[in-house]
Design a protein around this motif. Structure first.
Motif: not given
Length: 930
Positions: A325-343
């Motif tokens: 997941x993206x963390x605080x400070x990544x520039x993305x909403x904190x806690x949202x998953x990477x879009x390439x998760x497949x399992x």
């Protein structure tokens, strides 16, 4: 409020989950089916703490669709895969594996295989976004669920396929494994197939003979620090090359991969490997130094992959993380998953399958507060502090004040630790339980460490038993690149942390961290820290996200015992308000003793009691003219209509019926039997078929078939004799023609295959064993495992304990073996890996007898005894018995592994009598041969 259930374990770790906990109106209910993949996103609110009931569940639609497609593909037998891939899948899914793989491990590997090898029609509509041109597939796997094993599975699949099909660009035989620190880099050495204790052999991931092939691939394990770009433009050197080119970068970084292209990249702890989004300046100003450093590390990691991809080409990146997941400070909403998760097999799934420990949190106390103080401890501490000492955005809380307010929680949790410590001592555990205290900053950590180490909490935690991690020194040791100097103190610190809970390590003497009982840290300890004896966790810091809670709690979730997954293990957690998993109810102050595992291992001081054995993988059978068989040693074949009906009464089905069918109702009865089958399959024809197959097997590996006409009459006679002497028909109405059924015919062929051997007295070469090439000798010295099953200590065994699966029988046998004077040494065949190959229903199996015994005969000679303790006996058990006798004959003919006998004991009190008789018969047989 945290979610509470009485027994979270619902599923087997080896099967796809079929049930899961859900919550309706706040109440836990068991739902049928599998939990949908998804994550909880905090509701938009100004409150600092938001409960799960105010959070929104967001399904991972891509994962859920892929999961169903892969399941369907699996059920259809993996259409479209290469022969190599099919071999691997069959090996991993074999239900008779001694070391079974978790379902989540198999599913993660299957998902990556499906994405690469399934037909385009299978993947219709599946779109996985690329990461700036990089193909990335992320597997979300809970801490402790065995993702390193999955990495080994993926590597084996890719490399073996590439070596078999060099022109197939879907595969790679060059593997780059990237991780965040030195600890993990050293742990990932198990992915190198030539290393001792590599995971391919330890977890039996390869069919026989493939390990040598796998070693032909190219492998490199590194941490991301190697990706730091080189720039000597500011140096005082006469020759200044400037910024490193991509080609130079790859030559430096990929030394062990040579000039290989189309590289497979394995990213471990891949939540560090993201592409930071631009941040507005006002947001950048409020980031902590740790968050800024995390952005810079992520940039270096991903930029390095970009350069490799541009210069050499990356086939795909297999990303592994418990929290992608993206963390605080990544520039993305904190806690949202990477879009390439497949399992996705998250922590909730791992708990419900018994793979990890169950967190136990406070749910009530005698303060009368709605939320127990020790659940949101940091929040409660700050509320209790006066305004001048309270933590704010501009200053930290006064350490002495925090300790004062936290001491009650610390003492309570330490008392729980002591109860656990006493249970560990009673069980003879070689390592103590460990309590982790995660502090907000180094000043607080120093104060807490001093408080505990002075003996102010427990005498058992005084002095060097309590260990503080200096994060500055640890970071220096972890970021060191091979070839750079490291401060000795930092390296000693890292090795101490790495060996907490370990009984063995690569250095001399005892592992430096073996006896540590309490760890005081800042942050959450590094990924890769996999101590299994963590039993208590205390959080003395703010937890701003569920992601951070999961990472901290994850450090304590590795099980001690991987023997019985239905037996729950627990970790007591205070001050980490983890709400998105079901936790065990545990009111504060009510001790609950958990089952402690026993370390079963070989004892160096008993080396004289060692038992060795050859590892036999097959037999050399070179029959030319004459064969023989001792039918008295061939088990009976019982044809029993109660096991296989020979007559059926049938009636017409009329209307809908609920429940079992019976004879009530309209319509005439008819009798079904197999008479037409018997008439078609005449007994003589069946006997000829059996004899022909046996003859073919005897001559299978010889080019000279000229003697088949000599062998066939001998085999035919043996088959007729077996039918007359060893086949028992339980019912007079059942004809002997029943042996034409494949189940019976196959058993006859398999048993006689094991029993027929060359007639040595006529000059034929004897049956000999084929010994494994790379591990020819097994030994009791290799045994070391933990179990929560009942055990009993030993005195006549190289191994410390006998594990009692069936306590009454096995304890009785162990007791007898300890008392019998002729027994020099014995060992139960548990994790000893002593197997005997045999065939059953056309499939190769491995038989694991119960005991190995060194027995001293009356004349002083030593005999090794294979002992099976058996009550009820099945047809498969009889096949195992004849295979064991064949093993004994072959090994005895070999002559270099001592003298062996096999015996079966059906009454534990008669063990001595059974073994003495077997040894006597074995000696007589030897005299006859001589």
């Amino acid at each position: 409020m945290s979610l509470l259930v009485d027994n979270p374990i619902l599923n087997s770790p080896f099967e796809e989950p079929t049930r899961y906990w859900a919550y309706e109106n706040g109440q836990p209910v068991v739902k049928e089916g599998r939990r949908p993949a998804g994550y909880y996103l905090k509701a938009r609110t100004h409150e600092a703490q938001v409960s799960l009931f105010e959070e929104e569940f967001v399904p991972l639609e891509l994962v859920n669709i892929i999961r169903e497609r892969v399941k369907s593909w699996r059920e259809r037998g993996y259409p479209g895969v290469t022969p190599i891939t099919r071999q691997l899948l069959n090996h991993w899914n074999n239900p008779e594996r001694e070391r079974k793989l978790f379902f989540c491990q198999r599913e993660a590997a299957e998902t990556l295989i499906w994405l690469v090898e399934a037909s385009p029609a299978e993947k219709q509509g599946i779109v996985i976004p690329k990461d700036n041109g990089l193909t990335r597939y992320a597997c979300k796997m809970a801490t402790g669920s065995g993702k390193t094993v999955v990495m080994a599975m993926v590597i084996a699949w890719q490399v073996l396929n590439k070596l078999a099909y060099p022109n197939d660009c879907r595969f790679s035989d060059a593997v780059l494994i990237v991780c965040p620190n030195l600890t993990i880099r050293e742990r990932l050495q198990v992915l190198l197939p030539w290393k001792p204790n590599n995971y391919y052999e330890k977890f039996d991931l390869l069919p026989r003979g493939m390990i040598e092939r796998l070693q032909q691939g190219r492998f490199q394990v590194t941490n991301w620090h190697l990706f730091q770009p080189k720039d000597d433009s500011r140096s005082r050197s006469v020759v200044q090359r400037g910024v490193e080119s991509n080609a130079a970068f790859c030559r430096r970084v990929l030394k062990e991969l040579g000039n290989k292209r189309n590289i497979l990249v394995i990213n471990d702890e891949a939540h560090h490997a993201y592409r930071p989004a631009p941040l507005p300046e006002e947001l950048r100003k409020i980031l902590s130094p740790e968050e800024i450093a995390e952005r810079e590390e992520a940039t270096v990691w991903v930029s390095g992959l970009d350069r490799i991809n541009e210069e050499r080409g990356i086939n795909f990146c297999a990303d592994f993380s418990a929290t992608p997941f993206y963390i605080r400070g990544s520039g993305y909403e904190e806690g949202t998953p990477f879009p390439w998760i497949v399992s996705d097999f998250g922590l909730v799934d791992a708990i419900e399958s018994g793979i990890v420990k169950i967190p136990r949190v406070p749910v009530d106390d005698n303060t009368g507060a709605l939320i127990p103080k020790y659940f949101r401890l940091w929040e409660a501490i700050n509320k209790a502090l006066p305004a001048s000492e309270r933590q704010t955005a501009r200053r930290r809380a006064k350490p002495e004040s925090v300790l004062r307010e936290a001491e009650g929680a610390l003492a309570t949790l330490a008392a729980e630790w002591k109860r656990t410590f006493e249970e560990f001592q009673k069980a003879g555990s070689p390592v103590p339980p460990v309590m982790i205290i995660v502090c907000d900053n180094t000043d607080l950590a120093k104060l807490v460490h001093e408080h505990i180490a002075r003996g102010n909490v427990l005498k058992e935690l005084e002095g060097e038993y309590t260990f503080r991690i200096d994060t500055k020194l640890l970071a220096e040791a972890e970021s060191a690149v091979e070839g750079e100097t490291k401060q000795e103190a930092a390296e000693r610190l890292r090795k101490t942390v790495d060996t907490i809970g370990k009984t063995e390590w690569e250095g001399e003497g005892e592992p430096p961290g073996k006896n540590i009982r309490c760890v005081v840290s800042v942050g959450m300890l590094n990924e890769g820290w996999d101590a299994q004896n963590v039993t208590q966790i205390l959080g003395l810091r703010a937890f701003t996200s569920q992601l951070l809670c999961e990472q901290v709690v994850g450090r304590g979730l590795r099980r001690m015992n991987y023997d019985d997954f239905s037996e729950p293990e627990y970790v007591d957690v205070y001050g980490v308000p983890f709400e998105v998993i079901p936790v065990k109810k545990k009111p504060v102050g009510r001790p609950e003793v958990q089952k402690v595992s026993t370390l079963v291992h070989s004892l160096p001081e008993r080396k004289h009691l060692e038992i060795t054995f050859p590892r036999v993988e097959g037999y050399v059978l070179d029959v030319r003219q004459r064969i023989r068989v001792n039918l008295q040693n061939v088990p009976y074949l019982v044809i029993d209509p109660t096991q296989e009906p020979t007559e059926v009464t049938a009636k017409p089905a009329v209307g809908y019926r609920i429940g079992r069918p019976d004879r009530l109702g309209p319509g005439p009865e008819v009798i079904h039997d197999r008479n037409p089958f018997h008439r078609e399959k005449r007994l003589q024809a069946t006997v000829y078929e059996i004899a022909a197959e046996l003859t073919r097997r005897l001559k299978e590996k010889r080019e000279d078939w000229s003697t088949r006409h000599i062998l066939f009459p001998q085999v035919l006679e043996i088959v007729w004799r077996y039918l007359e002497e060893r086949v028992v028909v339980k019912s007079e109405d059942t004809p002997l023609e029943e042996i034409a059924l494949l189940k019976y015919k196959q058993r006859i062929i398999e048993r006689l295959t094991e029993a027929i051997e060359p007639d040595v007295e006529s000059g034929e070469p004897p049956i000999l064993p084929v010994i494994e090439r790379f591990r020819p000798i097994g030994s009791t010295s290799e045994v070391q495992f933990r179990t929560t099953r009942p055990t009993v200590g030993t005195t006549k065994s190289h191994i410390s304990h006998v594990v009692l699966d069936a306590p009454k029988w096995e304890h009785s046998v162990a007791y007898q073996l300890e008392r019998i004077p002729e027994v020099i040494a014995y060992a139960r065949n548990d994790h000893l890996d002593f197997t005997i190959p045999y065939e059953w229903q056309g499939v190769r199996h491995e038989y694991r007898p119960d005991y190995l015994i060194r027995w001293r005969c009356g004349d002083g000679r030593e005999v090794k005894v294979i002992l099976e303790v058996k009550g009820f006996e099945t047809e498969q058990d009889r096949q195992k018995e004849i295979a064991a006798k064949r093993w004994v004959r072959a090994v005895n003919h070999h002559g270099e592994f001592g003298r062996w006998v096999f015996c079966v004991c059906r009454e534990p009190t008669k063990v001595a009598e059974v073994i003495r008789r077997a040894v006597l018969e074995g000696c007589q047989a030897r005299a006859t041969e001589a």
